[in-house]
Design an enzyme around this catalytic site. Structure first.
Site, PDB file in Angstrom:
ATOM      1  CB  CYS B  33      -0.984  -0.003   1.166  1.00  0.00           C
ATOM      2  SG  CYS B  33      -0.216  -0.255   2.754  1.00  0.00           S
ATOM      3  CG  HIS B 317      -3.640   0.574   5.119  1.00  0.00           C
ATOM      4  ND1 HIS B 317      -3.110  -0.214   4.134  1.00  0.00           N
ATOM      5  CD2 HIS B 317      -4.836   1.010   4.668  1.00  0.00           C
ATOM      6  CE1 HIS B 317      -3.954  -0.251   3.114  1.00  0.00           C
ATOM      7  NE2 HIS B 317      -5.006   0.484   3.418  1.00  0.00           N
TER       8      HIS B 317
END
Lengths: 487, 372
Positions: B33, B317
């Protein structure tokens, strides 16, 4: 980074040339139970004060919103401690939260206190904290057919007791009449009523008069704050598009406008004499605009983050000398002295001609056409300015057209936000940084651990509010000689 | 992903959907990510996307696979999708990335800023290599910053290339490169000497409850060099006390700002995250420009933001929020949502130091000059 380390300590007192201001820990107002932190999407805590006359003595009452709740307390000033156990009114809401409120000054009395409350869901409620049994609580835009977007500000119209104006984050403001029906099951149809520069006014297209009386479309972004001039003639409107627009309320015309250095303006306030408007916002600057000279007279740099509230201290304001306060996301309070040296400074030398100065005060200038077109000077710079303003007109018309179409289908949409052209930089509407005085604050203090949302001046003290719903009272210097007459 | 697609098209409104625009989520290949978020942020940085697509057009017959050709293929692929919304697997790009740099050759979470830096420098190197081989005959004096000295301060993330010969600027430099000027004033003779330094992005220290403007001004605050850090003044021919400050002399077309949210804490022997609340406006001008800066009033618009969610650089993330034709979209790997700017509040960070929980905070901001 010595300055930032020094700034970590929260001040409970500070000294200015008029004396010492002190935090009064016993005069702190908050929700009775303090147990949780407001999530960030909660709306800024605002303060509304009202003076009511009971027999011969006057009593101060104030309202503040905190999260999903709204509180109304008697404000007991600097001598008596706050009593949180006895709110006049306390309301909590579900599914929507209060964002703005305003007491009706014209109707306030010992036994009636009409209070308007705007909500994040777009509704507007009219309550009376003193007459809970009798008063019919009214809810406007209940069906959310008028506007679905968040209410950003509600204000009673000055001198009119049954009308109010409400601004939304959709960039529109509406005028309602409290005596007319509140329900609105269908989206209203509007017809164009008046159109000037970046402000357009519409009325409801019905045979009988109904709510909302008017719809205004202002600029190209969310409206963030409304403030009526002391004489009630003008309304200052701050917008996320970076403009502060001053409209003549009854004429429904844009009188003048000015621009932030960058980013949204979040709040504004009029000087007590109505000659100046101060604004603060996302450029971390305080900007002061002269209504008479139609130019930005100075900017102030002291905040480390966005400015949420500005207020003039009327007891320390006199002609050519003003005291301004600002609070912001940086948890700081800044005080600014704006004096003759700054206000009398000629417009920047880079401009060959000075702006036409109005003959006298605010009153006479408003009878002129909007300032940009009123300029007839032949100087190239001024001409350029006029041309640019005209260019803006066309753009706005186009935008207006689009917005009309989208309105019925998506009233809550903020998609129409378009960047405005940057051609105003270097004009009196938005001078370059070096073209106007850049003030240093008189004092700049970290007075809270929490972000500050409001500052409000009273006779003996001032009140600040922070994001988590605490309202603090600061006493003014006690020496009587140092406090100037309010007159 | 059919449901996702129709959902987004419906939310935007098919009549309002930007023509010729494609919103494609990127599939995660195991903690990629950091890569996906930066790629989306760059894809929606229009001048960058256009240059990459142009490169694709010019390099049709190139056989050698590089990180740049992989990126060009990926962007080209997205831009030429029949559908408006969907997902795509950046498989070739991620494979290439892992092959080229050991740092990324694993399944760990990486620092998105490190990746951005690596990507921009690699592209610049590849373009420079190419122009040097093809144009070596022509004397190239296009360099707009002849005095550029690539110092190594923590602030400016300058090109890794540090060659003595003048290297032709590439479009990466044209877009992202700005110049800092390092002014040192000798307190004895008051001579001011300045040294310029190029950067592709700026790393700024963050403080609690501040704005990005304030953080930017932070690195331009005056610093006094004294005691053991005295400065050797060439006029006085001796070590003297001096005042030093760094200001921006040349403002880039695309201003990439990296918020230094990861701080090494010796006691725990690892990086911790500073989740301070740092607000960033949709519109920005810079305050810390030098007096001789030519474009110091430049007005920037926010175009994309890489957001870090979680507690540390190697965990958590990354997502990105991007602007496209006046719409704001949130890309979370293969998921896309339309969002309103009023919800950006959620990405500023935490206002209270003691606040715990999921911090989603802006990590890299991309501002694009309004003139281009």
């Amino acid at each position: 980074m010595a300055s930032s380390d020094g700034g970590k300590e929260v001040k409970t007192a500070f000294v200015t040339r008029e004396g010492k201001y002190k935090l009064l820990p016993l005069s702190e107002y908050s929700k009775p139970t303090r147990n949780q932190i407001n999530p960030p999407q909660y709306s800024p805590v605002r303060l509304s004060f009202i003076e009511t006359n009971v027999d011969k003595s006057s009593e101060l009452i104030f309202a503040f919103n905190s999260g999903r709740e709204l509180f109304v307390y008697p404000y007991r000033g600097v001598r008596k401690a706050a009593d949180l156990s006895k709110p006049i009114d306390k309301r909590s809401y579900q599914g929507t939260m209060p964002t703005s409120h305003d007491f009706n000054k014209g109707l306030a009395s010992a036994d009636s206190l009409p209070l308007l409350i705007g909500f994040s869901g777009g509704q507007i409620q009219l309550i009376d904290p003193l007459r809970k049994e009798v008063f019919n609580c009214k809810l406007f835009n209940k069906e959310r057919q008028v506007d679905k977007s968040r209410v950003t500000c509600v204000r009673w119209l000055p001198g009119v007791q049954n009308q109010f104006v409400v601004s939304h984050s959709s960039g529109q403001l509406y005028v309602y009449n409290t005596d007319l029906q509140t329900t609105c099951t269908q989206p209203p149809h509007y017809q164009s009523f008046k159109h000037t520069d970046s402000v357009s006014v519409f009325t409801c297209k019905t045979k009988s008069t109904r709510n909302p009386l008017y719809r205004w479309v202002v600029g190209a972004g969310a409206i963030t704050h409304l403030s009526f001039s002391p004489d009630g003639e003008h309304l200052a409107i701050t917008s996320a598009d970076g403009y502060l627009r001053i409209v003549h309320w009854l004429r429904q015309e844009l009188t003048t406008s000015f621009r932030s250095y960058f980013g949204a303006f979040l709040h504004c306030a009029w000087s007590p004499d109505g000659y100046y408007v101060a604004a603060g916002g996302e450029d971390d600057l305080v900007t002061v605009f002269s209504m008479q000279q139609r130019r930005i007279v100075c900017r102030g740099r002291g905040h480390k983050s966005w400015i949420n509230c500005v207020a003039f201290d009327s007891s320390l304001c006199k002609p050519l000398e003003y005291r301004l306060a600002s609070v912001g996301d940086d948890t700081q309070l800044c005080l600014w002295d704006i004096n003759e040296d700054v206000l009398r400074q000629p417009p920047p030398a880079s401009r060959p001609t000075s702006l036409p100065t109005p003959n006298s005060g605010v009153q006479s200038t408003v009878s002129l056409a909007p300032p940009s077109s009123a300029k007839t000077s032949k100087s190239p710079l001024t001409n350029k300015f006029v041309n640019l303003t005209l260019g803006g007109d066309k753009k706005d018309e186009k935008k207006e057209h689009k917005r009309n179409i989208s309105f019925t289908s998506k009233s809550g949409s903020t998609n129409h936000v378009k960047p405005l052209d940057d051609k105003v930089l270097g004009t009196p509407v938005c001078p370059r940084l070096e073209e106007v005085p850049l003030l240093e604050p008189l004092i700049c203090k970290k007075i809270s651990n929490e972000r500050l949302t409001s500052v409000h001046f009273l006779e003996e003290c001032f009140v600040t509010a922070c994001y988590e719903g605490n309202c603090y009272t600061w006493s003014r210097p006690t020496s009587p000689s140092s406090v100037k007459d309010v007159t | 992903m059919g449901a996702n697609e129709s959902h987004l098209v419906k939310e935007i409104g098919s009549d309002q959907f930007p023509p010729n625009e494609h919103f494609f989520g990127l599939i995660n290949f195991g903690n990629t990510c950091y890569c996906n978020s930066v790629l989306q942020a760059l894809f929606f940085c229009r001048p960058f996307r256009e240059k990459i697509l142009q490169y694709k057009q010019q390099q049709k017959n190139q056989k050698k696979e590089t990180l740049l050709t992989c990126l060009a293929d990926l962007f080209h692929n997205i831009a030429n999708q029949k559908k408006k919304v969907g997902t795509i697997a950046p498989k070739k790009f991620v494979q290439r990335l892992r092959r080229e740099n050991d740092l990324f050759d694993n399944y760990l979470q990486q620092d998105a800023h490190e990746f951005l830096n690596y990507l921009l420098n690699t592209i610049a190197d590849l373009l420079q290599e190419k122009s040097l081989t093809s144009k070596s005959a022509k004397g190239n004096n296009l360099s707009n910053h002849s005095s550029a000295a690539n110092g190594s301060t923590a602030m400016a993330n300058g090109p890794l290339l540090n060659k003595n010969e003048i290297v032709p600027p590439t479009w990466v430099h044209e877009l992202f490169q700005g110049t800092l000027t390092n002014e040192t004033k000798c307190m004895n003779c008051e001579t001011v000497s300045s040294k310029d330094e190029d950067f592709l992005d700026l790393s700024v220290d963050v403080e609690q409850n501040t704005s990005i403007s304030h953080c930017l001004r932070g690195f331009s605050s005056t610093e006094t060099l004294c005691a053991e850090y005295k400065y050797y003044c060439e006029v006085c021919c001796s070590k003297q006390e001096a005042q030093k400050r760094m200001r921006i002399k040349n403002l880039p077309q695309v201003l990439a700002l990296h918020l230094k949210r990861f701080k090494y804490v010796e006691q725990v022997n690892r990086y911790t995250k500073l989740s301070y609340r740092v607000v960033f406006p949709l519109e920005l001008r810079l305050y810390n420009t030098s007096d001789d800066a030519v474009n110091k009033d430049r007005l920037y618009d926010l175009v994309s933001v890489v957001v870090h969610c979680g507690t540390g650089p190697n965990r958590g993330h990354y997502i990105s929020i991007v602007k496209s034709h006046g719409l704001w979209l949130l890309f979370d790997d293969d998921m896309i949502d339309k969002i309103e700017p009023s919800t950006f509040e959620d990405f500023y960070g935490l206002a209270q130091d003691f606040q715990k929980g999921q911090s989603e905070s802006g990590y890299i901001l991309f501002y694009q000059s309004r003139e281009i």
